[in-house]
Design an enzyme around this catalytic site. Structure first.
Site, PDB file in Angstrom:
ATOM      1  N   HIS A 511       0.840  -1.202   0.000  1.00  0.00           N
ATOM      2  CA  HIS A 511       0.000   0.000   0.000  1.00  0.00           C
ATOM      3  C   HIS A 511       0.880   1.259   0.000  1.00  0.00           C
ATOM      4  O   HIS A 511       0.701   2.160  -0.815  1.00  0.00           O
ATOM      5  CB  HIS A 511      -0.924  -0.049   1.219  1.00  0.00           C
ATOM      6  CG  HIS A 511      -1.736   1.188   1.470  1.00  0.00           C
ATOM      7  ND1 HIS A 511      -3.093   1.269   1.189  1.00  0.00           N
ATOM      8  CD2 HIS A 511      -1.394   2.400   1.984  1.00  0.00           C
ATOM      9  CE1 HIS A 511      -3.533   2.468   1.523  1.00  0.00           C
ATOM     10  NE2 HIS A 511      -2.526   3.177   2.014  1.00  0.00           N
ATOM     11  N   GLU A 512       1.848   1.305   0.918  1.00  0.00           N
ATOM     12  CA  GLU A 512       2.695   2.507   1.015  1.00  0.00           C
ATOM     13  C   GLU A 512       3.550   2.680  -0.247  1.00  0.00           C
ATOM     14  O   GLU A 512       3.713   3.795  -0.744  1.00  0.00           O
ATOM     15  CB  GLU A 512       3.573   2.459   2.267  1.00  0.00           C
ATOM     16  CG  GLU A 512       2.818   2.362   3.593  1.00  0.00           C
ATOM     17  CD  GLU A 512       1.718   3.398   3.778  1.00  0.00           C
ATOM     18  OE1 GLU A 512       1.761   4.450   3.106  1.00  0.00           O
ATOM     19  OE2 GLU A 512       0.792   3.145   4.567  1.00  0.00           O
ATOM     20  N   HIS A 515       1.605   4.184  -3.029  1.00  0.00           N
ATOM     21  CA  HIS A 515       1.369   5.633  -2.895  1.00  0.00           C
ATOM     22  C   HIS A 515       2.380   6.444  -3.708  1.00  0.00           C
ATOM     23  O   HIS A 515       2.080   7.554  -4.154  1.00  0.00           O
ATOM     24  CB  HIS A 515       1.447   6.063  -1.432  1.00  0.00           C
ATOM     25  CG  HIS A 515       0.128   6.001  -0.718  1.00  0.00           C
ATOM     26  ND1 HIS A 515      -1.036   6.486  -1.269  1.00  0.00           N
ATOM     27  CD2 HIS A 515      -0.199   5.521   0.517  1.00  0.00           C
ATOM     28  CE1 HIS A 515      -2.032   6.294  -0.406  1.00  0.00           C
ATOM     29  NE2 HIS A 515      -1.554   5.710   0.671  1.00  0.00           N
ATOM     30  N   GLU A 572      -5.887   6.554  -1.859  1.00  0.00           N
ATOM     31  CA  GLU A 572      -5.908   5.437  -0.909  1.00  0.00           C
ATOM     32  C   GLU A 572      -6.432   4.162  -1.560  1.00  0.00           C
ATOM     33  O   GLU A 572      -5.919   3.066  -1.318  1.00  0.00           O
ATOM     34  CB  GLU A 572      -6.751   5.798   0.318  1.00  0.00           C
ATOM     35  CG  GLU A 572      -6.187   6.943   1.147  1.00  0.00           C
ATOM     36  CD  GLU A 572      -4.787   6.663   1.684  1.00  0.00           C
ATOM     37  OE1 GLU A 572      -4.432   5.483   1.864  1.00  0.00           O
ATOM     38  OE2 GLU A 572      -4.048   7.641   1.908  1.00  0.00           O
ATOM     39  N   ASP A 576      -4.586   0.661  -1.974  1.00  0.00           N
ATOM     40  CA  ASP A 576      -5.123  -0.624  -1.490  1.00  0.00           C
ATOM     41  C   ASP A 576      -5.094  -1.670  -2.604  1.00  0.00           C
ATOM     42  O   ASP A 576      -4.680  -2.809  -2.399  1.00  0.00           O
ATOM     43  CB  ASP A 576      -6.575  -0.451  -1.008  1.00  0.00           C
ATOM     44  CG  ASP A 576      -6.656   0.160   0.387  1.00  0.00           C
ATOM     45  OD1 ASP A 576      -5.626   0.212   1.080  1.00  0.00           O
ATOM     46  OD2 ASP A 576      -7.764   0.581   0.778  1.00  0.00           O
TER      47      ASP A 576
HETATM   48 ZN    ZN Z   1      -2.520   5.202   2.420  1.00  0.00          ZN
END
Ligand code: ZN
Length: 671
Positions: A511-512, A515, A572, A576
């Site tokens: 997830h990070e 980003h 976000e 995900d």
């Molecule tokens: Zn996030």
């Protein structure tokens, strides 16, 4: 001040301790499943159904999930540390004395009640004594130094287009409702909240000694002035666009936007070092401040500032202020039924204000080297998976792939806690002065941020404290950060198999990393500069795929009549979707031919169940409504089902068929 571009985080809960005696229900739990549910119809219900039934929301919470459960346990560890530190033992080390006395003062409600408004009386007196509007600049500088938010926000930050430079940053602000829309929309829900806000502001003024009539009139003034600011504030979705919040200009040009305000005075009094240029997030806001200084009377401004001084300090003032504050910001806005016990609030205040001092004690007590080593290995495996994914993309040309790989290679990671601890020794903490301690800690933090202007960027600094159960990617640093608090079950469990850990912390790492390549992160390059490294055709292909995700989540409705904002939550949701895909790739690379079932589930099935379970949650309707307007993260149910319905790998793992709800007819795929 909030950073203009917020590091994109996971936003789960806050606190949890490493190596604490963890009760079994914090681990991956087959008893949490609802085996009567069909995983192809509603996977979230299947993974979390029994957990949801058995875990009602406690009265002092607005929602309850598996992270909140961890957070509560973690608070208890911090409470132990603080209660021990609070004993007035002459042998205490300097850090224990500081955090212990802070906590003791915060817990001493009797002294807080006896002091009344005394701790902020000098501030209120100064506001009352203002003799003309020219004096607003000096007074607002004073309020900001004491940690009282008013009118706008001033701090430092990296220059978006030269990430090696720390520059002054100024931004819109001055509202006490959670979003500008609360001032501007006229649907029944918003109007009702606005009425309750008016009543709340009036109640605070009355508690501060005004007559009921005067308090009502003053509340109207506050609402009128804040509405004027709200009208000229940039909306939340646009604030995610770095180009829209980047306007670097000289101090002189900035002052021309708002000539009614004595900016030189403000900058000097704020304590900022000398500087030439600053970034202004939204210049129109400052033009409107100029107009508002003309339109509103000096008395109106005094009312507005008095409200913000009282509002900012309310949590550390006598009980009636705390109760009033909870009634509106807790009950009305989030649906919580009861105020949290005082010790929980005081643990959180200490974490918030002296976080790296408390965090240092927390790490000494709890964090081991093993968590760090195994996390690094998983980070490595997932970075490799992202490299593979980029190479295999069908929609990206080789030129842009090359650039994406350069950026991926440049991402650095920080795990556990800071190499160098923040030194709070200059903050004076008194055992009998909770509100004063709060203001002095705020002064320290405000000055610490301003001192960065013109200095080299400190790449070792952390944006979260070690006990935090969360993680973040910072686009200007191009780094990923995992505090000690998240390296625990259910995210990371040293006793569990790879499928469980990749579905948990693996998904968090993915997830990070994603980003760095979501709709916001992709606009920054390997060095953290806002620079377009995409060919126009690749940018267009990205936008088409991102639009699919935005439309998908905009169709989700957490409360009847309320839909998610697909663009606000796009970053976000992209993270995900990418995160789960990358973690699964890394898992399959790791286990190779080992296809052994455990408890009747294949590795893929366990991976998806582990992912589903980290999000098990119950939430109150008020909380869902508030977050639909303000939170860039989707509610837990959609974070799970929204991702899985896009994944053929999920469909295969659970033998789902086209036409079933968990198989999207139009599956989205960015990363
Ligand atoms: Zn996030």
């Amino acid at each position: 001040m909030r950073k203009l571009i917020l590091p994109a985080c996971l936003c789960l809960g806050t606190l949890f301790g490493q190596n604490a005696s963890v009760s079994p229900n914090l681990h991956f739990d087959l008893n949490a499943l609802d085996r009567n549910a069909n995983p192809c119809v509603d996977f979230y219900q299947y993974a979390c159904g029994t957990w949801m039934k058995n875990n009602p929301i406690p009265p002092d919470q607005s929602r309850w999930d598996r992270f909140d459960a961890l957070q509560e346990r973690n608070r208890e560890i911090l409470r132990e540390i603080l209660e021990e530190a609070a004993r007035p033992d002459p042998k205490r080390d300097a850090i224990s004395k500081q955090i212990g006395d802070y906590y003791a003062a915060c817990m001493d409600e009797k002294t807080i009640n006896a002091k009344g408004l005394a701790p902020i009386q000098p501030e209120l007196d100064r506001i009352r004594a203002l003799s003309d509007k020219e004096a607003l600049a000096a007074e607002i500088a004073h309020l900001h130094r004491d940690g009282m938010a008013a009118l706008f926000e001033f701090s430092s930050g990296q220059d978006f287009k030269n990430s090696n430079a720390e520059i002054a940053q100024i931004g819109q602000g001055g509202l006490a409702l959670p979003d500008r829309d609360y001032y501007l929309k006229d649907d029944a829900d918003t109007v009702a909240i606005r009425q309750k806000y008016l009543a709340h502001v009036a109640r605070i003024f009355e508690l501060a000694g005004e007559s009921a009539n005067q308090a009502k009139t003053d509340a109207q003034t506050v609402l009128k002035l804040e509405t004027e600011l709200a009208k000229n504030s940039l909306d939340r979705t646009s604030q995610r666009d770095p180009e829209k919040v980047y306007h670097k200009m000289s101090k002189q040009d900035f002052a021309k936007l708002d000539p009614s305000f004595r900016w030189n005075q403000y900058f000097t009094d704020s304590g900022a070092p000398g500087f030439q240029d600053l970034n202004v997030d939204w210049p129109d806001f400052f033009k409107s401040v100029n107009a508002a200084i003309g339109t509103f009377s000096l008395d109106d401004w005094k009312t507005y500032l008095r409200w913000h001084a009282l509002h900012s300090e309310a949590p550390l003032l006598p009980e009636p202020f705390v109760e009033a504050n909870f009634d509106f910001y807790g009950k009305t806005l989030t649906g919580a039924k009861e105020l949290r016990p005082r010790w929980k609030r005081c643990v959180d205040f200490t974490d918030d204000q002296l976080g790296e001092a408390l965090g240092r004690k927390f790490v000494e007590r709890t964090f081991g080297a093993e968590g760090k080593e195994r996390t690094l290995k998983m980070v490595d495996a997932i970075e490799k998976a992202l490299g593979q994914d980029i190479q295999n993309l069908t929609w990206m040309t080789p030129a842009t792939k090359q650039q994406a790989l350069v950026k991926l290679k440049a991402i650095t990671n920080k795990i556990g806690y800071p190499e160098k601890w923040r030194d709070y020794s200059s903050v004076e903490i008194r055992r009998d002065d909770a509100a004063g301690n709060g203001m002095r800690a705020d002064q320290f933090e405000f000055q610490r941020e301003l001192n960065k202007i013109g200095k080299p960027v400190d790449r070792l600094e952390w944006g979260m404290t070690p006990p935090t159960v969360n993680a973040y990617y910072d686009p200007l640093m191009n780094n990923i950060n995992f505090p000690a608090g998240i390296l625990q079950p259910p995210f990371f469990d040293k006793a569990a198999d790879d499928a469980i850990n990749y579905g948990g912390i693996g998904m968090v790492i993915g997830h990070e990393l994603t980003h760095g390549f979501d709709d916001q992160g992709r606009q920054f390059d390997a060095k953290g500069n806002l620079r377009d490294w995409w060919t126009p055709a690749d940018a267009k292909a990205f936008q088409e795929r991102a639009a699919c995700v935005a439309d998908e989540y905009a169709s989700f409705s957490p409360v009847p009549g309320v839909h998610l904002n697909g663009k606000l939550t796009l970053g976000e949701n992209t993270a995900d979707n990418g995160g789960v895909r990358l973690a699964l790739m890394a898992l399959l690379n790791t286990i190779g031919d080992n296809r052994a079932k455990i408890d009747g589930f294949t590795p893929e099935q366990r991976f998806f169940l582990s992912f589903g379970q980290i999000w098990c949650q119950n939430a109150r309707e008020e909380d869902l409504r508030l977050r639909a307007r303000t939170d860039p993260h989707s509610p837990a149910r959609f974070r799970v089902n929204g991702v899985l319905e896009n994944m053929p790998e999920f469909e295969k793992a659970f033998s789902c068929k086209a036409g079933q709800p968990m198989v999207a007819a139009n599956a989205c795929h960015v990363w």
